[in-house]
Write a protein that holds these residues in place. Structure first.
Motif, PDB file in Angstrom:
ATOM      1  N   PRO A   1      13.419   8.005   0.497  1.00 39.58           N
ATOM      2  CA  PRO A   1      13.805   9.006  -0.502  1.00 39.58           C
ATOM      3  C   PRO A   1      13.265  10.386  -0.165  1.00 39.58           C
ATOM      4  O   PRO A   1      12.089  10.519   0.157  1.00 39.58           O
TER       5      PRO A   1
ATOM      6  N   THR B   1      -0.225   2.843  14.022  1.00 41.97           N
ATOM      7  CA  THR B   1       0.282   4.217  14.075  1.00 41.97           C
ATOM      8  C   THR B   1       0.342   4.755  15.505  1.00 41.97           C
ATOM      9  O   THR B   1       0.955   5.786  15.734  1.00 41.97           O
TER      10      THR B   1
ATOM     11  N   LEU C   1       3.034   5.151   8.749  1.00 42.22           N
ATOM     12  CA  LEU C   1       2.108   5.786   7.824  1.00 42.22           C
ATOM     13  C   LEU C   1       2.886   6.843   7.040  1.00 42.22           C
ATOM     14  O   LEU C   1       3.569   7.682   7.626  1.00 42.22           O
ATOM     15  N   ARG C   2       2.791   6.783   5.718  1.00 42.96           N
ATOM     16  CA  ARG C   2       3.589   7.701   4.880  1.00 42.96           C
ATOM     17  C   ARG C   2       3.327   9.168   5.201  1.00 42.96           C
ATOM     18  O   ARG C   2       4.227   9.980   5.184  1.00 42.96           O
ATOM     19  N   GLU C   3       2.045   9.476   5.475  1.00 44.00           N
ATOM     20  CA  GLU C   3       1.754  10.887   5.683  1.00 44.00           C
ATOM     21  C   GLU C   3       2.298  11.397   7.014  1.00 44.00           C
ATOM     22  O   GLU C   3       2.227  12.576   7.296  1.00 44.00           O
TER      23      GLU C   3
ATOM     24  N   LEU D   1      -1.937  -0.321  10.562  1.00 44.41           N
ATOM     25  CA  LEU D   1      -1.061  -0.314   9.386  1.00 44.41           C
ATOM     26  C   LEU D   1      -1.011  -1.691   8.742  1.00 44.41           C
ATOM     27  O   LEU D   1      -0.956  -1.820   7.522  1.00 44.41           O
TER      28      LEU D   1
ATOM     29  N   LYS E   1       0.426   4.016   0.942  1.00 44.93           N
ATOM     30  CA  LYS E   1       0.298   4.880   2.120  1.00 44.93           C
ATOM     31  C   LYS E   1       1.077   4.351   3.321  1.00 44.93           C
ATOM     32  O   LYS E   1       1.139   5.003   4.362  1.00 44.93           O
TER      33      LYS E   1
ATOM     34  N   ALA F   1       0.870  -1.189   0.000  1.00 51.81           N
ATOM     35  CA  ALA F   1       0.000   0.000   0.000  1.00 51.81           C
ATOM     36  C   ALA F   1       0.903   1.235   0.000  1.00 51.81           C
ATOM     37  O   ALA F   1       1.770   1.352   0.865  1.00 51.81           O
TER      38      ALA F   1
ATOM     39  N   ARG G   1       0.655  14.532  12.254  1.00 46.30           N
ATOM     40  CA  ARG G   1       0.517  14.415  10.799  1.00 46.30           C
ATOM     41  C   ARG G   1      -0.615  15.275  10.243  1.00 46.30           C
ATOM     42  O   ARG G   1      -0.662  15.551   9.062  1.00 46.30           O
TER      43      ARG G   1
END
Lengths: 375, 476
Positions: free
Chosen positions: A157, A204, A99-101, A246, A88, A86, A353
């Motif tokens: 990255p 999270t 969580l990416r955000e 997650l 995200k 996913a 976030r």
């Protein structure tokens, strides 16, 4: 013979989703989103082909093998390719998921963040407005997992030239626009993490150990002299099969060994009333506590909060004469207007976030508070 | 609707197979035509009427051409009807495919001269217009040349134009290659089985290989900032692989689907990245398009029979038009001109001859390099982006790789990119599809079927999970 067998298998595979779909419906994947609905047939939709794309979305969402195939594909991606299934969710080191955000914007040019500065300014004004109304405002900022556990993030990255978290940026901005009662949770959590794990690996949020630190820190600020009296007795146990939000977002059943609250004993009798459901599935509780002796409790309080406060709420709920825990960031929510007016303490918890998404209409809140005086 | 979608695989395909095989043989073309129109309607909406109208006009013109072009007839007006048919088809193509571009460019010129722009509301591009127009041109020319009589049944002709396996992306089937099959064909279990394998092979190539390469290529070509040399080359080679696997996969699926209904379509690709020269490349890349241009344009222009200068002029004309056929943009024109120029250069230097070539590996590598450079023009949004990318490729610069590109360089994409890259190294005559269809002992066939099934299932799982879009919570 081989040809017939292969063709037979092929035809069975082709027909089984339709045939199966007539009998059972596709099991849900738990994506926390509404699946596409059956589109309406309209002439305009047929002419511009929008009906067909809508129907395709509907077909895909309700495909009978979708859950099975998605889970299989995700399993292969995660276990074989070591890729997050996913976008995200970021797969960190040693089984830690993020969580990416919750990561800072990878394209952030510098640490100058206008949004966060604006938010700090609004919070400062809000603090003054609430204070002027005779109430006390507490700002609680829940740090995201990468802020407390950056060491498990692994390679990420980025081309950002700013290494600071949103948390740090808001703390710096609040130095310029102070809020009198700012409950900083990052420092006690960073301090305590050497002794125990405070966040789940596959979720999270704080685990019960982290939530206990949060509850104690909050109670300490709410009542510096008596806070220990409000801390409940919490018995923790360990489960080997915890699977967090997650993990669910990956549609995988990743298990971890994690503490859970086996028993919790408050100093007071606690009564919880589920008032109503706000914003779809977000609960809104009214908690009242009656102490066995004359020991004073914290005054009537309203808590604006998100999911981070779910577990700490369990630990602080015996501490207030009345606590309205409202799952929203909207202080002008009409459903919670009376609770705000009748509260002495205003607690506002927000997750790091979501900082870029939060804003306040301070004059409107001031007007709402002017209408009544606190009890 | 694309072949690599759940809707096609699990709703459209079972329905069309059931409809086709349950229908009496004499009505099967009609059934296939109805489903083909539904397929087109699904993707193109009201443009279905354009397809039907152009089909009817070409059918009528075909009959008019044919009445006057029998071997014994004097056919006094056939060339006029042919000219009318060509004019009609090219006008449709010009209106829907090139008018936006042409008027846009004219208006740019008028703006420079400070003159008011021409009014043009703009038109949408009908799906597959380049393919169905070429099919119709092939039909009227073949009828005019007397290679085949005109279709007596409108259903047969409409099916030739609109048959869904080849309707939107080819292969371009010349009328004389399929006219007999439209009238009579034999659906066999062996053919069905072969079609099945070929279709699965294409599906795997598309979903696993092409789409993985596409993620990397898209990230590189989407970059607006400076690009490092390594990232630029990576993007170009990822695109080189993507376009081959994407297009050849579609052809595999089209050929496979044709076989399911008893049709044999011509091959479209034959290991183009093993070509020893650009001339050789065009014998192996999009072969049906090359043949179309050769038979209907290059040879009528005189081909190579009128001396070197005329040959070069014909080559550049054909390739400029070939470039424009791919899209209305200067980038495609440059791409076509680039290939035309390379072909002329090869003719001048004699490098177009592959029979007695020395240093085959070096020639393969050089040809691949030239083709890859050409893809930069093909893929770029405009000439500016193409120039930037070529600059990044050939002017070494240590620019940090953008996070958006790094995101795509995960184990899965890199694995499938590397797997795709084998196509650069395999022998010239190797064919995955042929290998799949080679008769083998039962045990070996079972293993092959098992592997194919598992990989196809993974591909379908990728399709099923495309819409997988979890949210941590419902949004505030």
């Amino acid at each position: 013979m081989a040809h017939r067998l292969a063709i037979g298998l092929f035809l069975v595979a082709l027909l089984s989703p339709i045939a199966g779909g007539l009998v059972i419906s596709a099991p849900p994947l738990g994506e926390n989103r509404r699946l596409a609905a059956t589109p309406e047939v309209t002439w305009a939709g047929l002419r511009d082909a929008s009906f067909f794309s809508a129907y395709e979305r509907y077909f895909n969402d309700h495909f009978i093998y979708r859950r099975f195939l998605t889970r299989a594909k995700n399993w292969i991606d995660f276990h074989l390719f070591r890729v997050s299934p996913a976008t995200k969710v970021h797969v960190g080191l040693d089984g830690w998921l993020y969580l990416r955000e919750s990561f800072p914007d990878p394209a952030r040019e510098s640490c100058d963040d206008v949004e966060i500065l604006t938010l700090a300014k609004q919070l400062h004004e809000l603090d003054g407005v609430i204070d002027a109304s005779g109430r006390t405002f507490f700002l609680i900022l829940a740090p995201d997992k990468p802020t407390i556990y950056p060491e498990y993030v692994g390679p990420l990255p980025t081309r950002s030239h700013c290494a600071k978290s949103r948390y740090q940026l808001l703390v710096e901005a609040l130095a310029e626009f102070p809020v009198k009662h700012f409950v900083r949770l990052d420092l006690p959590l960073l301090h305590a993490k050497a002794q125990q794990q405070l966040y789940y690996r596959t979720d999270t949020h704080w685990n019960p150990s982290g939530s206990m630190i949060v509850a104690e820190t909050l109670l300490q600020q709410l009542s510096p002299s008596r806070w220990r009296e409000y801390v409940p007795t919490v018995d923790l146990d360990t489960t080997p099969s915890f699977s967090g939000d997650l993990s669910r977002m990956l549609a995988l059943d990743l298990k971890e060994s994690a503490p859970f609250i086996k028993d919790i004993r408050y100093q007071a009798d606690v009564h919880v009333t589920t008032r109503k459901s706000l914003n779809d599935d977000r609960p809104w509780f009214r908690i009242t506590a009656v102490p066995p002796t004359e020991a004073p409790l914290l005054p009537k309080t309203i808590l604006y909060r998100d999911s981070f406060m779910s577990l700490p709420l369990e630990m602080i709920k015996g501490s207030f004469t009345r606590l309205d825990a409202v799952w929203t960031y909207d202080m002008l929510d009409p459903d919670a207007a009376d609770d705000l007016r009748t509260s002495r303490l205003v607690l506002f918890e927000m997750a790091e976030r979501y900082l870029p998404l939060v804003s306040f209409d301070v004059p409107a809140i001031a007007a709402a508070l002017r209408e009544t005086t606190p009890p | 609707m694309v072949f690599s979608s759940l809707l096609f695989l699990f709703l459209f395909l079972p329905a069309v197979l059931a409809g086709y095989y349950l229908a009496p043989p004499r009505h099967r073309n009609a059934v296939l035509l109805c489903f083909s129109y539904l397929f087109y309607l699904w993707g193109a909406g009201a443009f279905l009427f354009l397809l039907m109208l152009s089909t009817l006009v070409n059918y009528a013109l075909g009959l008019l051409i044919d009445r006057r072009s029998g071997p014994d007839a004097r056919r006094p007006n056939a060339h006029r009807w042919l000219a009318a048919a060509l004019l009609f088809n090219l006008s449709i193509l010009a209106t829907f495919k090139y008018a936006n571009f042409l008027i846009g460019e004219i208006n740019k010129g008028l703006a420079v001269l400070d003159l008011p722009p021409l009014f043009w509301a703009g038109v949408a591009l009908p799906l597959g217009i380049s393919f169905f127009t070429f099919h119709q041109i092939s039909y009227v020319v073949d009828v005019y040349r007397g290679r085949r009589p005109a279709c007596a049944r409108v259903v047969d002709f409409a099916l030739y134009v609109a048959m869904f396996p080849q309707l939107v992306a080819g292969p371009i089937i010349q009328f004389h290659e399929i006219s007999e099959q439209l009238k009579q064909r034999l659906e066999t279990l062996q053919g069905f089985h072969q079609g099945l394998l070929r279709f699965c092979w294409g599906l795997i190539k598309k979903i696993l290989l092409a789409d993985s390469c596409a993620k990397i290529a898209d990230a590189v070509f989407a970059q607006t900032g400076p690009l490092g040399t390594g990232a630029a080359w990576l993007g170009v080679f990822a695109y080189t692989l993507q376009i081959y696997f994407d297009f050849s996969a579609y052809s595999d699926m089209a050929i496979g689907l044709g076989l399911l209904f008893g049709f044999t379509f011509p091959e479209n690709f034959h290991r183009p990245y093993s070509a020893l020269s650009i001339t050789d490349f065009w014998r192996r890349w999009h072969m049906t398009l090359t043949r179309f241009f050769r038979d209907y344009l290059y040879i009528p222009l005189g081909g190579n029979r009128r001396g070197p200068l005329r040959t070069y002029a014909n080559l550049i004309t054909v390739f400029l038009l070939c470039g424009m056929w791919h899209g209305a943009n200067w980038t495609f024109l440059i791409w076509g001109g680039y290939h035309g120029a390379l072909l002329i250069l090869e003719r001048i230097t004699g490098m177009n001859r592959t029979e007695a070539s020395g240093l085959p590996l070096l020639r393969r590598a050089l040809t691949l390099l030239l083709v890859a450079v050409g893809w930069v023009f093909f893929r770029a949004h405009d000439l500016g982006q193409a120039a930037d990318l070529l600059g990044a490729m050939f002017r070494p610069a240590a620019v940090p790789t953008a996070p958006e590109i790094m995101e795509t360089l995960n184990n899965r994409n890199l694995f499938f990119l590397a797997l795709s890259g084998l196509v650069f190294l395999l022998p010239r005559e190797f064919s995955g599809a042929k290998l799949l269809l080679t008769p083998r002992p039962l045990a070996s066939a079972m293993v092959q079927a098992g592997v194919l099934l598992a990989v196809t299932a993974y591909g379908i799982a990728l399709l099923a999970s495309e819409a997988f879009n979890p949210f941590i919570y419902f949004r505030f």
